[in-house]
Scaffold this motif. Structure first.
Motif, PDB file in Angstrom:
ATOM      1  N   UNK A 253       0.839  -1.196   0.000  1.00  0.00           N
ATOM      2  CA  UNK A 253       0.000   0.000   0.000  1.00  0.00           C
ATOM      3  C   UNK A 253       0.875   1.246   0.000  1.00  0.00           C
ATOM      4  N   UNK A 254       0.506   2.235  -0.807  1.00  0.00           N
ATOM      5  CA  UNK A 254       1.339   3.438  -0.914  1.00  0.00           C
ATOM      6  C   UNK A 254       1.459   4.153   0.419  1.00  0.00           C
ATOM      7  N   UNK A 255       0.449   4.004   1.289  1.00  0.00           N
ATOM      8  CA  UNK A 255       0.487   4.661   2.599  1.00  0.00           C
ATOM      9  C   UNK A 255       1.486   3.996   3.533  1.00  0.00           C
ATOM     10  N   UNK A 256       1.730   2.707   3.302  1.00  0.00           N
ATOM     11  CA  UNK A 256       2.677   1.965   4.137  1.00  0.00           C
ATOM     12  C   UNK A 256       4.099   1.990   3.581  1.00  0.00           C
ATOM     13  N   UNK A 257       4.216   2.275   2.278  1.00  0.00           N
ATOM     14  CA  UNK A 257       5.516   2.111   1.627  1.00  0.00           C
ATOM     15  C   UNK A 257       6.634   2.991   2.187  1.00  0.00           C
ATOM     16  N   UNK A 258       6.359   4.216   2.689  1.00  0.00           N
ATOM     17  CA  UNK A 258       7.494   4.996   3.213  1.00  0.00           C
ATOM     18  C   UNK A 258       7.975   4.569   4.592  1.00  0.00           C
ATOM     19  N   UNK A 259       7.260   3.655   5.235  1.00  0.00           N
ATOM     20  CA  UNK A 259       7.603   3.306   6.614  1.00  0.00           C
ATOM     21  C   UNK A 259       8.981   2.677   6.726  1.00  0.00           C
ATOM     22  N   UNK A 260       9.450   2.030   5.639  1.00  0.00           N
ATOM     23  CA  UNK A 260      10.764   1.405   5.668  1.00  0.00           C
ATOM     24  C   UNK A 260      11.898   2.392   5.863  1.00  0.00           C
ATOM     25  N   UNK A 261      11.638   3.668   5.532  1.00  0.00           N
ATOM     26  CA  UNK A 261      12.648   4.695   5.759  1.00  0.00           C
ATOM     27  C   UNK A 261      12.995   4.817   7.242  1.00  0.00           C
ATOM     28  N   UNK A 262      11.990   4.573   8.089  1.00  0.00           N
ATOM     29  CA  UNK A 262      12.123   4.873   9.519  1.00  0.00           C
ATOM     30  C   UNK A 262      12.545   3.672  10.348  1.00  0.00           C
ATOM     31  N   UNK A 263      12.686   2.498   9.707  1.00  0.00           N
ATOM     32  CA  UNK A 263      13.123   1.313  10.441  1.00  0.00           C
ATOM     33  C   UNK A 263      14.601   1.422  10.812  1.00  0.00           C
ATOM     34  N   UNK A 264      14.986   0.676  11.828  1.00  0.00           N
ATOM     35  CA  UNK A 264      16.397   0.637  12.232  1.00  0.00           C
ATOM     36  C   UNK A 264      16.838  -0.830  12.292  1.00  0.00           C
ATOM     37  N   UNK A 265      17.716  -1.246  11.397  1.00  0.00           N
ATOM     38  CA  UNK A 265      18.287  -0.479  10.277  1.00  0.00           C
ATOM     39  C   UNK A 265      17.232  -0.198   9.209  1.00  0.00           C
ATOM     40  N   UNK A 266      17.467   0.796   8.371  1.00  0.00           N
ATOM     41  CA  UNK A 266      16.456   1.161   7.376  1.00  0.00           C
ATOM     42  C   UNK A 266      16.230   0.055   6.351  1.00  0.00           C
ATOM     43  N   UNK A 267      14.958  -0.135   5.979  1.00  0.00           N
ATOM     44  CA  UNK A 267      14.637  -1.071   4.900  1.00  0.00           C
ATOM     45  C   UNK A 267      14.914  -0.434   3.531  1.00  0.00           C
ATOM     46  N   UNK A 268      14.964   0.882   3.515  1.00  0.00           N
ATOM     47  CA  UNK A 268      15.246   1.596   2.271  1.00  0.00           C
ATOM     48  C   UNK A 268      15.763   2.981   2.635  1.00  0.00           C
ATOM     49  N   UNK A 269      16.279   3.682   1.620  1.00  0.00           N
ATOM     50  CA  UNK A 269      16.881   4.990   1.864  1.00  0.00           C
ATOM     51  C   UNK A 269      16.125   6.134   1.187  1.00  0.00           C
TER      52      UNK A 269
END
Length: 421
Positions: A253-269
């Motif tokens: 879902x596009x609403x969930x897709x940016x959440x990986x930025x905030x994971x530690x370690x990041x899922x994406x940059x």
């Protein structure tokens, strides 16, 4: 001074009566908090002009304005969220051209001024082009979001060109990390985020004239230029470049897709998305500190300037009187723009405003990108026929993300466009 505040869909039915009581009637898409913001701008016009102004907001504006125009009870001014409906109403004779000199003012005072003139110019009932629309309140889509701390820890720098962005993408992969988070899921509208990607890539690989021809289907959807833009998007969703791999793009879902930025370690940059996406960031996230953004850059080698993709509202005269022309002239003033800049959710291409008038530093930074644009183009899918822009284009991008080749997808979208004729 009389103040007339009309609210809700039911109030639209009262428009004919309110027109007798107000010097100027305006109808638009804003209700609730958004209406409160536009009312503050209208308060300034009321104060300066001494006129009584009635605004009617509706979440079914697009349907109601056509009904009112056909019934001869249209407001003096209508605020269109998309140029397509305004163009249709102009062709039917329901809009009044703006005064001579307005186009020159826009060219001189708006960044990428000719773009805004073109976006507000439509054929009249006789097929002659006229300037009908004045753009006021713009949204920005050509943005990439990132976590500054993650970039700093990894030694990455914000790219200034598309060549640098692709090099950074490959560097992140080489470092054993994942560059991008991308999600196309959106319920019945699944696929639309990919249309924004393709539109941005069209603007970065082809001329503005080609973009316009594509949106009108003079340049066919299965033309090699369009297929190449789809494949440019495809470069970013290859398995090692996107979180979850290519197979996860359409189902995320596009609403969930940016959440990986905030994971530690990041899922994406990095995450490419429009100015509204912070609404889906984790609670308490501070833009400019916890997360930031940069302009989705253009290719240096293609010499296409700094194109920007976005959207916006255009104001047009649907029932002419002197007050309507006076109000359009008011929209040209710096004060009209700064009155909304001091609130929220407003960007402007007006080069004469004071950037410090923005109440939000994030909006100020976004507006710098808008003012730096050499070309502005409206969201292409919103300008295409609904069966394509909100239909086969969406589903085609889902098919493409799922593994279907770009040429086949483009052929199918073009076939769907042909079937509408």
């Amino acid at each position: 001074m009389k103040r007339n505040y009309l609210l809700g869909v039911a109030a639209l039915a009262m428009m004919a009566g309110s027109a007798q009581a107000a010097d100027l009637t305006i109808a638009g898409p804003w209700t609730g908090p958004d209406e409160a913001q536009v009312q503050k701008v209208l308060d300034l016009f009321r104060e300066q002009s001494g006129l009584d102004v009635s605004y009617v907001g509706s979440d079914s504006f697009e349907q109601q304005i056509v009904v009112d125009a056909e019934a001869g009870s249209a407001p003096n001014i209508a605020v269109f969220p998309q140029p397509g409906l305004a163009a249709t109403m102009a062709k039917r004779g329901f809009l009044t051209p703006l005064k001579d000199g307005t186009a020159d003012w826009i060219r001189d005072n708006y960044a990428a001024g000719q773009s805004w003139v073109d976006l507000g110019t439509y054929a009249d009932a006789d097929g002659n082009d006229q300037l009908y629309g004045f753009f006021y309140k713009v949204d920005l889509k050509s943005l990439v979001w990132y976590i500054p701390e993650n970039f700093e820890d990894a030694g990455y720098e914000v790219p200034q060109t598309m060549e640098e962005l692709k090099a950074l993408t490959d560097q992140i992969v080489a470092d054993g990390e994942t560059p991008w988070c991308i999600g196309l899921g959106s319920g019945g509208a699944t696929g639309w985020p990919a249309t924004d990607w393709v539109e941005d890539m069209m603007l970065r690989t082809q001329s503005p004239e080609d973009y316009d021809a594509w949106v009108s289907n003079e340049l066919k959807f299965n033309d090699p230029k369009v297929v190449a833009a789809i494949e440019e998007f495809g470069w970013f969703i290859e398995d090692n470049r996107v979180a979850g791999g290519r197979g996860a793009v359409a189902s995320t879902d596009f609403r969930d897709s940016p959440k990986g930025l905030f994971d530690a370690p990041p899922q994406c940059y990095m995450h490419r998305q429009a100015s509204f996406i912070p609404a889906f960031f984790p609670e308490g996230t501070e833009v400019g500190t916890d997360v930031d953004f940069f302009y989705f850059p253009a290719y240096a080698e293609k010499d296409l300037g700094a194109p920007v993709l976005g959207a916006g509202t255009l104001w047009a005269i649907t029932s002419e009187n002197d007050a309507a022309h006076q109000f359009i002239a008011f929209l040209e003033t710096v004060e009209a723009h700064e009155a909304w800049m001091a609130q929220k959710g407003f960007l402007t291409p007006h080069k004469g405003v004071n950037p410090d008038a923005f109440s939000d530093p994030t909006l100020k930074k976004m507006n710098e990108i808008l003012l730096g644009a050499t070309t502005f183009r409206f969201d292409g899918s919103d300008l295409m026929p609904g069966g394509v822009g909100a239909g086969s284009f969406w589903t085609g991008m889902v098919d493409y993300a799922g593994g279907k080749d770009a040429q086949t997808v483009a052929d199918e979208i073009q076939a769907s466009w042909d079937a509408l004729k």
